[in-house]
Design an enzyme around this catalytic site. Sequence first.
Site, PDB file in Angstrom:
ATOM      1  CG  HIS A  57      -7.290  -5.116  -8.799  1.00  0.00           C
ATOM      2  ND1 HIS A  57      -7.195  -4.463  -7.904  1.00  0.00           N
ATOM      3  CD2 HIS A  57      -6.408  -4.533  -9.924  1.00  0.00           C
ATOM      4  CE1 HIS A  57      -6.018  -3.642  -8.078  1.00  0.00           C
ATOM      5  NE2 HIS A  57      -5.755  -3.520  -9.336  1.00  0.00           N
ATOM      6  CG  HIS A  59      -5.542  -0.630 -13.563  1.00  0.00           C
ATOM      7  ND1 HIS A  59      -5.720   0.595 -12.666  1.00  0.00           N
ATOM      8  CD2 HIS A  59      -5.104  -1.910 -12.902  1.00  0.00           C
ATOM      9  CE1 HIS A  59      -5.253   0.145 -11.444  1.00  0.00           C
ATOM     10  NE2 HIS A  59      -4.944  -1.279 -11.269  1.00  0.00           N
ATOM     11  CD  GLN A 152      -1.187   4.794 -11.004  1.00  0.00           C
ATOM     12  OE1 GLN A 152      -1.881   3.656 -11.839  1.00  0.00           O
ATOM     13  NE2 GLN A 152      -0.555   4.199 -10.038  1.00  0.00           N
ATOM     14  CG  HIS A 210      -4.027  -0.314  -6.429  1.00  0.00           C
ATOM     15  ND1 HIS A 210      -5.258   0.145  -6.839  1.00  0.00           N
ATOM     16  CD2 HIS A 210      -3.489  -0.974  -7.478  1.00  0.00           C
ATOM     17  CE1 HIS A 210      -5.327  -0.436  -7.805  1.00  0.00           C
ATOM     18  NE2 HIS A 210      -4.360  -0.824  -8.456  1.00  0.00           N
ATOM     19  CD  GLU A 213       0.852  -3.109  -7.359  1.00  0.00           C
ATOM     20  OE1 GLU A 213       0.206  -2.101  -7.290  1.00  0.00           O
ATOM     21  OE2 GLU A 213       0.962  -3.933  -8.289  1.00  0.00           O
ATOM     22  CG  ASP A 309      -3.466  -5.188 -11.448  1.00  0.00           C
ATOM     23  OD1 ASP A 309      -4.132  -4.145 -11.873  1.00  0.00           O
ATOM     24  OD2 ASP A 309      -2.389  -5.274 -11.048  1.00  0.00           O
ATOM     25  CD1 TRP A 315       2.533  -0.938 -13.688  1.00  0.00           C
ATOM     26  CD2 TRP A 315       0.841  -0.316 -14.793  1.00  0.00           C
ATOM     27  NE1 TRP A 315       2.348   0.206 -13.326  1.00  0.00           N
ATOM     28  CE2 TRP A 315       1.001   0.778 -14.171  1.00  0.00           C
ATOM     29  CE3 TRP A 315      -0.219  -0.095 -15.934  1.00  0.00           C
ATOM     30  CZ2 TRP A 315       0.407   2.122 -14.066  1.00  0.00           C
ATOM     31  CZ3 TRP A 315      -0.915   1.057 -15.903  1.00  0.00           C
ATOM     32  CH2 TRP A 315      -0.439   2.022 -14.830  1.00  0.00           C
TER      33      TRP A 315
HETATM   34 FE   FE2 Z   1      -4.059  -2.278 -10.236  1.00  0.00          FE
END
Ligand code: FE2
Length: 425
Positions: A57, A59, A152, A210, A213, A309, A315
């Site tokens: 997982h 991005h 997203q 996802h 979350e 991630d 993030w």
């Molecule tokens: Fe993610």
Amino acid sequence: MLDLLITNTTLPDGRSGMSIAVQNGTITAVEPGLQAPAHETIDAGGYLLSPPFVDPHFHMDATLSYGLPRVNESGTLLEGIALWGELKPLLTAEALVERALTYCDWAVAKGLLAIRSHVDTSDASLLAVDALLEVKKQVAPYIDLQLVAFPQDGVLRTKGGVDDLKRALDKGVDVVGGIPHFERTMADGAASVRLLCEIAAERGLLVDMHCDESDDPLSRHIETLAYEAQRLGLQGRVNGSHCTSMHSMDNYYVSKLLPLIAESGVSVIANPLINITLQGRHDTYPKRRGMTRVPELMAAGVNVAFGHDCVMDPWYGMGSGDMLEVAHMGLHVAQMTSQKGIRQCFDAVTTNAAKVMHLKGYGLDVGCDASFVLLQARDPVEAIRLRANRLKVWKKGQLLAATPEVATKLRLSGRPGSTAFLERS
Ligand code: FE2
């Protein structure tokens, strides 16, 4: 004559004094004490040989963009999504490819040779999709890069979201993604799960959403995901990522949910570094850890893997592609501190993650690809404790990266020459 023979190594299952023989990029023998003529023979000195690390997982379209155009001040998931929205119009394919390739170099150095990356399909230009498809092609000789079509901004919430996602799949993106908790209502979230699973079933693709979350105990899209996996015959082909709301759910409801997830063959990916950072942000004290119920899911028979991630993106400002760091955080947050628990955390960044990705030729058995990592550690527990040095990294018998063995020579009065950090037994 073998191409490569590695002798005197320890395997993750505890077998020591093992030899691994390699011919034409494939493992041809795994035996204790095997000696045979080879073009190259490496004495592993008792150190651990592991199959490569796998990040299920990630991005990659956002990685290494930290600070562009600004830093996430609140540290929340929602500000991160807003910040990514500010960055998207500024993205160029060239810069995105460059950052992704740099990250892939970091990954190889850390023995991370398979990555499942979500790629944002919410932008109608599909710039990030085209860029990561190009990256996938370029890194194919050394990294298995699997792409997930990730809407997203919500596949239903975004105008044209379904068409854009389908166009990404038409271009060659491998897996169907989703973000039901970010749709406008619980009903829309459930509808998005149904729709996306149907698209995957029609096209014969895997699913990785996802899912939940959030810290909202009533965010229950994992239930719909498990139900749809069963209804559409997608057992073993569907994954729920994050599932952090499970941390906050009522125990009675979870006692019903766990068997449903297990029966549906849905796997779960926790992202310990990110979950411990992004969740609980609305709490005062006590602050929830926010990670999903990893040991309970494992005990119920669910395949659970850990993902990185984010690395230096809207993030999360930390990270270096080190899946041992992910496992290290995972065992702390999940309190999996028993020997068994620590080994399960090692599996979560190797074999369990490979299972999520349906990787072929993965493992240390005869017939598997000769892809592996020699770690400066004697077993998986020590590997996680030390976030061990990756001495050598091979892909299909080719040496991709090497790092010198680390030992600190102490020069203390009266104790010259003692060696700290790690001593071979
Ligand atoms: Fe993610």
